[in-house]
Design an enzyme around this catalytic site. Structure first.
Site, PDB file in Angstrom:
ATOM      1  N   THR A 185      -7.637 -71.368 -41.402  1.00  0.00           N
ATOM      2  CA  THR A 185      -8.435 -72.578 -41.641  1.00  0.00           C
ATOM      3  C   THR A 185      -9.851 -72.453 -41.085  1.00  0.00           C
ATOM      4  O   THR A 185     -10.668 -73.349 -41.275  1.00  0.00           O
ATOM      5  CB  THR A 185      -7.765 -73.792 -40.968  1.00  0.00           C
ATOM      6  N   GLY A 186     -10.148 -71.362 -40.380  1.00  0.00           N
ATOM      7  CA  GLY A 186     -11.444 -71.228 -39.719  1.00  0.00           C
ATOM      8  C   GLY A 186     -12.514 -70.670 -40.632  1.00  0.00           C
ATOM      9  O   GLY A 186     -12.277 -70.362 -41.812  1.00  0.00           O
ATOM     10  N   ALA A 187     -13.728 -70.519 -40.070  1.00  0.00           N
ATOM     11  CA  ALA A 187     -14.871 -70.038 -40.858  1.00  0.00           C
ATOM     12  C   ALA A 187     -14.612 -68.617 -41.359  1.00  0.00           C
ATOM     13  O   ALA A 187     -14.830 -68.313 -42.533  1.00  0.00           O
ATOM     14  CB  ALA A 187     -16.138 -70.089 -39.998  1.00  0.00           C
ATOM     15  N   VAL A 188     -14.151 -67.724 -40.476  1.00  0.00           N
ATOM     16  CA  VAL A 188     -13.889 -66.344 -40.904  1.00  0.00           C
ATOM     17  C   VAL A 188     -12.650 -66.290 -41.787  1.00  0.00           C
ATOM     18  O   VAL A 188     -12.625 -65.593 -42.809  1.00  0.00           O
ATOM     19  CB  VAL A 188     -13.734 -65.403 -39.687  1.00  0.00           C
ATOM     20  N   ARG A 224      -1.656 -77.635 -35.121  1.00  0.00           N
ATOM     21  CA  ARG A 224      -2.389 -78.768 -35.723  1.00  0.00           C
ATOM     22  C   ARG A 224      -2.445 -78.671 -37.245  1.00  0.00           C
ATOM     23  O   ARG A 224      -2.471 -79.671 -37.943  1.00  0.00           O
ATOM     24  CB  ARG A 224      -3.853 -78.789 -35.212  1.00  0.00           C
ATOM     25  N   ARG A 275     -11.767 -55.002 -28.045  1.00  0.00           N
ATOM     26  CA  ARG A 275     -12.773 -54.064 -28.573  1.00  0.00           C
ATOM     27  C   ARG A 275     -13.090 -52.885 -27.655  1.00  0.00           C
ATOM     28  O   ARG A 275     -13.353 -51.791 -28.130  1.00  0.00           O
ATOM     29  CB  ARG A 275     -14.076 -54.810 -28.884  1.00  0.00           C
ATOM     30  N   CYS A 282     -20.161 -59.467 -35.168  1.00  0.00           N
ATOM     31  CA  CYS A 282     -20.947 -59.500 -36.412  1.00  0.00           C
ATOM     32  C   CYS A 282     -22.347 -58.921 -36.254  1.00  0.00           C
ATOM     33  O   CYS A 282     -22.830 -58.162 -37.113  1.00  0.00           O
ATOM     34  CB  CYS A 282     -21.035 -60.920 -36.951  1.00  0.00           C
ATOM     35  N   ARG A 333     -29.624 -68.091 -30.981  1.00  0.00           N
ATOM     36  CA  ARG A 333     -29.050 -68.901 -32.074  1.00  0.00           C
ATOM     37  C   ARG A 333     -30.157 -69.674 -32.770  1.00  0.00           C
ATOM     38  O   ARG A 333     -31.013 -70.274 -32.107  1.00  0.00           O
ATOM     39  CB  ARG A 333     -28.033 -69.892 -31.485  1.00  0.00           C
ATOM     40  N   HIS A 366     -26.962 -63.588 -40.217  1.00  0.00           N
ATOM     41  CA  HIS A 366     -27.626 -63.204 -38.967  1.00  0.00           C
ATOM     42  C   HIS A 366     -28.821 -62.302 -39.305  1.00  0.00           C
ATOM     43  O   HIS A 366     -28.726 -61.421 -40.170  1.00  0.00           O
ATOM     44  CB  HIS A 366     -26.676 -62.400 -38.069  1.00  0.00           C
ATOM     45  N   ASN A 377     -22.986 -62.948 -41.699  1.00  0.00           N
ATOM     46  CA  ASN A 377     -22.137 -62.677 -40.529  1.00  0.00           C
ATOM     47  C   ASN A 377     -20.666 -62.937 -40.795  1.00  0.00           C
ATOM     48  O   ASN A 377     -19.797 -62.371 -40.126  1.00  0.00           O
ATOM     49  CB  ASN A 377     -22.607 -63.524 -39.342  1.00  0.00           C
TER      50      ASN A 377
HETATM   51  P1  A2P Z   1      -6.660 -74.768 -36.621  1.00  0.00           P
HETATM   52  O1  A2P Z   1      -7.500 -75.189 -37.779  1.00  0.00           O
HETATM   53  O2  A2P Z   1      -5.213 -75.072 -36.821  1.00  0.00           O
HETATM   54  O3  A2P Z   1      -7.187 -75.214 -35.285  1.00  0.00           O
HETATM   55  P2  A2P Z   1     -13.203 -71.496 -36.240  1.00  0.00           P
HETATM   56  O4  A2P Z   1     -13.615 -70.205 -35.584  1.00  0.00           O
HETATM   57  O5  A2P Z   1     -13.881 -71.726 -37.542  1.00  0.00           O
HETATM   58  O6  A2P Z   1     -13.347 -72.655 -35.295  1.00  0.00           O
HETATM   59  O7  A2P Z   1     -11.633 -71.345 -36.562  1.00  0.00           O
HETATM   60  C1  A2P Z   1     -10.671 -71.047 -35.597  1.00  0.00           C
HETATM   61  C2  A2P Z   1      -9.355 -70.714 -36.278  1.00  0.00           C
HETATM   62  O8  A2P Z   1      -8.398 -70.366 -35.264  1.00  0.00           O
HETATM   63  C3  A2P Z   1      -8.741 -71.878 -37.041  1.00  0.00           C
HETATM   64  O9  A2P Z   1      -8.070 -71.398 -38.178  1.00  0.00           O
HETATM   65  C4  A2P Z   1      -7.756 -72.428 -36.036  1.00  0.00           C
HETATM   66  O10 A2P Z   1      -6.672 -73.149 -36.605  1.00  0.00           O
HETATM   67  C5  A2P Z   1      -7.235 -71.142 -35.443  1.00  0.00           C
HETATM   68  N1  A2P Z   1      -6.558 -71.387 -34.169  1.00  0.00           N
HETATM   69  C6  A2P Z   1      -7.024 -72.048 -33.088  1.00  0.00           C
HETATM   70  N2  A2P Z   1      -6.090 -72.076 -32.112  1.00  0.00           N
HETATM   71  C7  A2P Z   1      -5.000 -71.431 -32.585  1.00  0.00           C
HETATM   72  C8  A2P Z   1      -3.698 -71.123 -32.071  1.00  0.00           C
HETATM   73  N3  A2P Z   1      -3.348 -71.484 -30.844  1.00  0.00           N
HETATM   74  N4  A2P Z   1      -2.839 -70.432 -32.866  1.00  0.00           N
HETATM   75  C9  A2P Z   1      -3.200 -70.052 -34.106  1.00  0.00           C
HETATM   76  N5  A2P Z   1      -4.409 -70.316 -34.649  1.00  0.00           N
HETATM   77  C10 A2P Z   1      -5.300 -70.992 -33.914  1.00  0.00           C
HETATM   78  C1  11C Z   2     -21.738 -65.432 -32.916  1.00  0.00           C
HETATM   79  N1  11C Z   2     -21.381 -63.048 -32.894  1.00  0.00           N
HETATM   80  O1  11C Z   2     -22.568 -65.301 -33.822  1.00  0.00           O
HETATM   81  C2  11C Z   2     -20.810 -64.330 -32.537  1.00  0.00           C
HETATM   82  C3  11C Z   2     -19.493 -64.604 -33.193  1.00  0.00           C
HETATM   83  O2  11C Z   2     -17.245 -61.476 -30.523  1.00  0.00           O
HETATM   84  O3  11C Z   2     -16.435 -61.822 -32.492  1.00  0.00           O
HETATM   85  C4  11C Z   2     -18.483 -63.510 -33.051  1.00  0.00           C
HETATM   86  C5  11C Z   2     -17.962 -63.391 -31.657  1.00  0.00           C
HETATM   87  C6  11C Z   2     -17.152 -62.149 -31.546  1.00  0.00           C
HETATM   88  O4  11C Z   2     -21.602 -66.470 -32.288  1.00  0.00           O
END
Ligand code: A2P
Ligand code: 11C
Length: 344
Positions: A11-14, A39, A99, A129, A242, A249, A322
């Site tokens: 569900t996140g950006a990446v 969640r 890493r 990135c 930033r 980037h 990025n």
């Molecule tokens: P969720 O949407 O359920 O919180 P971003 O970097 O864009 O903020 O996204 C972070 C990603 O990591 C989201 O998909 C988020 O899911 C996931 N995430 C955060 N905490 C956990 C966890 N404890 N277990 C699995 N995925 C997680």
């Molecule tokens: C940023 N480069 O633009 C960071 C995001 O170590 O993978 C990636 C952080 C990492 O904020």
């Protein structure tokens, strides 16, 4: 070969970019599952015009998974990447957690795909990135002319800090327009003490500060560059900043080569380099910009100038999305390289 894939942090950006690129590149998927936090568990997610139900990521999620693509933060990778590897999955981890582990290859396929032959922990790390786009552009130059020194200043988009930071930039822009109080809760670092607006601002802090006055982001660029290029002796300094850009980037990079060269020499090398687009035509005001790099795969390079005091010194401007080459695309390319080299 068809693979069973798990996307952790779907569900996140990446994670979102990862899903789009798996489809776009026609990645050979047998089965796929989408994992996130509790969640999101039970919510629907669309992939390749089909609906899937998001599951909570647990150790058992990785049973029968061939490849697990992690981008859910360092603590999730710390806890679950070894569990996935234990169950036979090859993990490609987008976080900084593993890493610098000597037993974890840190890979940009255009630079060091040969290290994929040996994966002692079943975990491969995807670099930061801002590091990826820089080493992708510097490697072909280094191969031809050598490289002794790199000084980089970055102009990093908010999406590097996740969806919450993108939302914050958008919300603050609206608050400014409406003459309301501008609220800052996420940047520069969610977990740090102070927060500053990013709309109409730039913030010279990405990630927290380390003991030596550099931030973790700056130290990542320094240490990861040396590891990926296999050049512990390379002199590297970084200042990471930033800027109010959603994705893409940008980097101003000063390099010193092992021998003298000309701007035309660098053009010739970069024109033929894999994954690089040379965008350097000042007569026509052509140079890389994040607004045009967003959504694109390549690393764009331009504004190449010879230093006025040092014939081995050059200045470059490097831009890439990025979330793509900096994260999702590079992770997918790592798996593609393993497939091509019969390592999976
Ligand atoms: P969720 O949407 O359920 O919180 P971003 O970097 O864009 O903020 O996204 C972070 C990603 O990591 C989201 O998909 C988020 O899911 C996931 N995430 C955060 N905490 C956990 C966890 N404890 N277990 C699995 N995925 C997680
Ligand atoms: C940023 N480069 O633009 C960071 C995001 O170590 O993978 C990636 C952080 C990492 O904020």
């Amino acid at each position: 070969k068809q693979l069973t894939v798990a996307v952790v942090g779907a569900t996140g950006a990446v994670g979102t970019a990862m899903m789009e690129h798996l489809t776009k590149r026609n990645f050979p998927i047998k089965q796929i599952k989408f994992l996130a936090s509790a969640r999101s568990a039970g919510k629907e997610i669309k992939f390749n015009n089909q609906s899937y139900i998001i599951e909570e990521a647990t150790p058992e999620s990785f049973k029968d998974v061939d490849v697990a693509l992690f981008s859910a933060g360092g603590s999730v990778s710390a806890a679950l990447a070894p569990e996935a590897a234990k169950r036979g999955a090859v993990v490609v981890d987008n976080t900084s957690h593993f890493r610098m582990d000597l037993e974890v290859p840190l890979v940009v396929p255009e630079v060091n795909r040969h290290v994929l032959k040996n994966i002692p922990k079943g975990i491969i790390a995807n670099p930061n990135c801002s590091t990826i786009q820089m080493v992708a552009a510097l490697q072909p130059i280094r191969e031809k002319f050598g490289l002794t020194k790199v000084i980089v200043s970055t102009y990093q988009a908010v999406s590097g800090s996740g969806i919450a930071a993108i939302d914050e930039l958008k919300a603050q822009s609206v608050q400014w327009e409406a003459g309301k109080n501008v609220e800052a809760h996420v940047l520069p670092v969610k977990a740090d003490q102070k927060h500053y607006p990013i709309a109409r601002n730039i913030i010279p802090q990405i990630d927290k500060f380390t003991d030596n006055g550099y931030t973790y982001e700056e130290m990542k660029m320094i240490n990861e560059t040396k590891k990926i290029m296999e050049m512990p002796e390379l002199q590297v300094a970084a200042t990471c900043v930033r800027v109010p850009v959603v994705s893409g980037h940008s980097e101003s990079v000063y390099i010193e080569l092992g021998q003298e060269a000309t701007v035309q020499d660098l053009f010739d090398v970069l024109k033929n380099a894999p994954g690089i687009v040379l965008q350097d035509d000042i007569a026509n005001q052509q140079y890389p910009m994040p607004i045009f790099a967003e959504g694109e795969d390549p690393v764009f390079v331009g504004r190449i100038r010879q230093d006025l005091d040092n014939k081995k010194g050059f200045h470059l401007w490097i831009v890439s999305d990025n979330l793509l080459k900096g994260a999702a695309l590079n992770s997918i390319q790592i798996v593609e390289a393993m497939l091509e080299d019969n390592l999976l």
